[in-house]
Design a protein around this motif. Sequence first.
Motif, PDB file in Angstrom:
ATOM      1  N   ALA A   1       0.874  -1.426  -0.534  1.00 45.63           N
ATOM      2  CA  ALA A   1      -0.230   0.219   0.251  1.00 45.63           C
ATOM      3  C   ALA A   1       1.261   1.345   0.005  1.00 45.63           C
ATOM      4  O   ALA A   1      -0.010   2.242  -0.250  1.00 45.63           O
ATOM      5  CB  ALA A   1      -0.786  -0.428   1.212  1.00 45.63           C
ATOM      6  N   GLY A   2       2.051   1.064   0.344  1.00 46.48           N
ATOM      7  CA  GLY A   2       3.001   2.071  -0.193  1.00 46.48           C
ATOM      8  C   GLY A   2       3.293   2.773   1.073  1.00 46.48           C
ATOM      9  O   GLY A   2       3.267   4.257   1.288  1.00 46.48           O
ATOM     10  N   ASP A   3       2.830   2.359   2.497  1.00 46.03           N
ATOM     11  CA  ASP A   3       3.389   2.885   4.137  1.00 46.03           C
ATOM     12  C   ASP A   3       4.336   3.572   4.157  1.00 46.03           C
ATOM     13  O   ASP A   3       4.196   4.682   4.989  1.00 46.03           O
ATOM     14  CB  ASP A   3       1.931   1.619   5.076  1.00 46.03           C
ATOM     15  N   HIS A   4       5.229   2.777   4.000  1.00 42.86           N
ATOM     16  CA  HIS A   4       6.797   3.510   3.730  1.00 42.86           C
ATOM     17  C   HIS A   4       7.045   4.768   3.126  1.00 42.86           C
ATOM     18  O   HIS A   4       7.966   5.721   3.188  1.00 42.86           O
ATOM     19  CB  HIS A   4       8.003   2.438   3.784  1.00 42.86           C
ATOM     20  N   PHE A   5       6.183   4.763   2.548  1.00 45.68           N
ATOM     21  CA  PHE A   5       6.360   6.327   0.958  1.00 45.68           C
ATOM     22  C   PHE A   5       6.023   7.624   2.944  1.00 45.68           C
ATOM     23  O   PHE A   5       5.329   8.744   1.694  1.00 45.68           O
ATOM     24  CB  PHE A   5       6.703   6.008   0.079  1.00 45.68           C
ATOM     25  N   ARG A   6       4.533   7.074   3.479  1.00 47.61           N
ATOM     26  CA  ARG A   6       3.749   8.308   3.678  1.00 47.61           C
ATOM     27  C   ARG A   6       5.064   9.186   4.585  1.00 47.61           C
ATOM     28  O   ARG A   6       5.572   8.753   5.573  1.00 47.61           O
ATOM     29  CB  ARG A   6       3.066   8.013   4.299  1.00 47.61           C
ATOM     30  N   PRO A   7       4.491  10.354   4.157  1.00 40.89           N
ATOM     31  CA  PRO A   7       5.301  11.338   5.745  1.00 40.89           C
ATOM     32  C   PRO A   7       5.457  10.689   7.072  1.00 40.89           C
ATOM     33  O   PRO A   7       6.158  10.849   7.504  1.00 40.89           O
ATOM     34  CB  PRO A   7       4.598  12.528   5.325  1.00 40.89           C
ATOM     35  N   ASP A   8       4.755  10.275   7.540  1.00 43.09           N
ATOM     36  CA  ASP A   8       4.257  10.490   8.984  1.00 43.09           C
ATOM     37  C   ASP A   8       6.352   8.710   8.870  1.00 43.09           C
ATOM     38  O   ASP A   8       7.117   8.822  10.233  1.00 43.09           O
ATOM     39  CB  ASP A   8       3.316   9.761   9.358  1.00 43.09           C
ATOM     40  N   TYR A   9       6.135   8.096   8.075  1.00 45.22           N
ATOM     41  CA  TYR A   9       6.828   6.608   8.439  1.00 45.22           C
ATOM     42  C   TYR A   9       8.482   7.795   7.763  1.00 45.22           C
ATOM     43  O   TYR A   9      10.259   7.423   8.201  1.00 45.22           O
ATOM     44  CB  TYR A   9       6.731   5.987   7.432  1.00 45.22           C
ATOM     45  N   VAL A  10       8.627   8.507   6.644  1.00 41.89           N
ATOM     46  CA  VAL A  10       9.995   9.053   6.538  1.00 41.89           C
ATOM     47  C   VAL A  10      10.057   9.579   7.209  1.00 41.89           C
ATOM     48  O   VAL A  10      11.384   9.855   7.600  1.00 41.89           O
ATOM     49  CB  VAL A  10       9.681   9.816   4.984  1.00 41.89           C
ATOM     50  N   ALA A  11       9.569  10.565   8.067  1.00 44.53           N
ATOM     51  CA  ALA A  11      10.203  10.854   9.196  1.00 44.53           C
ATOM     52  C   ALA A  11      10.505  10.023  10.331  1.00 44.53           C
ATOM     53  O   ALA A  11      12.331  10.674  10.873  1.00 44.53           O
ATOM     54  CB  ALA A  11       9.033  11.741   9.877  1.00 44.53           C
ATOM     55  N   ILE A  12      10.633   9.122  10.434  1.00 44.68           N
ATOM     56  CA  ILE A  12      11.227   7.906  11.429  1.00 44.68           C
ATOM     57  C   ILE A  12      12.490   7.254  10.473  1.00 44.68           C
ATOM     58  O   ILE A  12      13.198   7.491  11.001  1.00 44.68           O
ATOM     59  CB  ILE A  12      10.266   7.211  12.318  1.00 44.68           C
ATOM     60  N   ASN A  13      12.368   6.534   9.483  1.00 40.00           N
ATOM     61  CA  ASN A  13      12.954   6.497   8.496  1.00 40.00           C
ATOM     62  C   ASN A  13      13.106   7.115   7.071  1.00 40.00           C
ATOM     63  O   ASN A  13      12.252   6.585   6.246  1.00 40.00           O
ATOM     64  CB  ASN A  13      13.410   5.072   8.085  1.00 40.00           C
ATOM     65  N   PRO A  14      13.660   7.764   6.554  1.00 40.38           N
ATOM     66  CA  PRO A  14      13.782   8.722   5.556  1.00 40.38           C
ATOM     67  C   PRO A  14      14.114   7.536   4.237  1.00 40.38           C
ATOM     68  O   PRO A  14      14.134   7.768   2.923  1.00 40.38           O
ATOM     69  CB  PRO A  14      15.169   9.432   5.553  1.00 40.38           C
TER      70      PRO A  14
END
Length: 221
Positions: free
Chosen positions: A37-50
């Motif tokens: 679903a692309g959750d790893h590109f969501r801003p909240d996740y990118v803020a944790i792991n760019p």
Amino acid sequence: MAAMKLYMTPGSCSTGIHIILEELEQVFEAYIVNLPAGDHFRPDYVAINPKSTIPTLVRGDGTALTEVQAIAYWLARTNPRARLWPEYPDAETRALEAMAYVVGTVHGQGFARIFATNTFARNPADHESVRELGRDIVAKGFSILNDGLAAKAYVVGSFSVADPILFYVEFWADKTNIPLPANLAAHYRRMLARPAVQRVLREKGYNPATLGKCLVDPIRS
Ligand SMILES: N[C@@H](CCC(=O)N[C@@H](CS)C(=O)NCC(=O)O)C(=O)O
């Protein structure tokens, strides 16, 4: 201090870290990252792991660790009583060598071509040959890892963090019907018999009793 948080995807490489946490009997919060679903590109996740990869381990102090080997190393070294990190330089080096090869080559060059083919070739006409190359890389990698396991129950003799890392590519082989050479098949079954591994697999919806009937590669055994 807050509980650790593991960002993971069931069935993915984060399974190796999940097993290490379970072997260490660590309390942690699990967060499912839905990769399709692309959750790893969501801003909240990118803020944790760019890097937008899983696994990510957020430690009690709020800082995040990425990269399978680094997370495995940190967990083992900060829980010395569990003895999941080898004691002497030669075995330490062998553990690092095996983990680097599993994550960098067998997973990163091999299985990634099979599971994430479109990140290696834009043209769909090339996809089957990319997958075939991935299978060749995995087969060569398994052959080398199999030789390293000769006359040993675990990667460095006794159980260490290198074993759950090797386990996740053996598990992928089982799920995708890629044959495992005999020493790897025996290692995989040994891992499947560990209560921590069984707990993790059950949590992810797998029945450990149905696993481990994988094909044994007669050529590479
Ligand atoms: N070198 C990274 C690789 C991790 C990795 O490739 N994870 C995969 C899942 S098994 C992933 O996050 N894929 C999503 C993507 O790369 O877009 C590590 O050791 O953590």
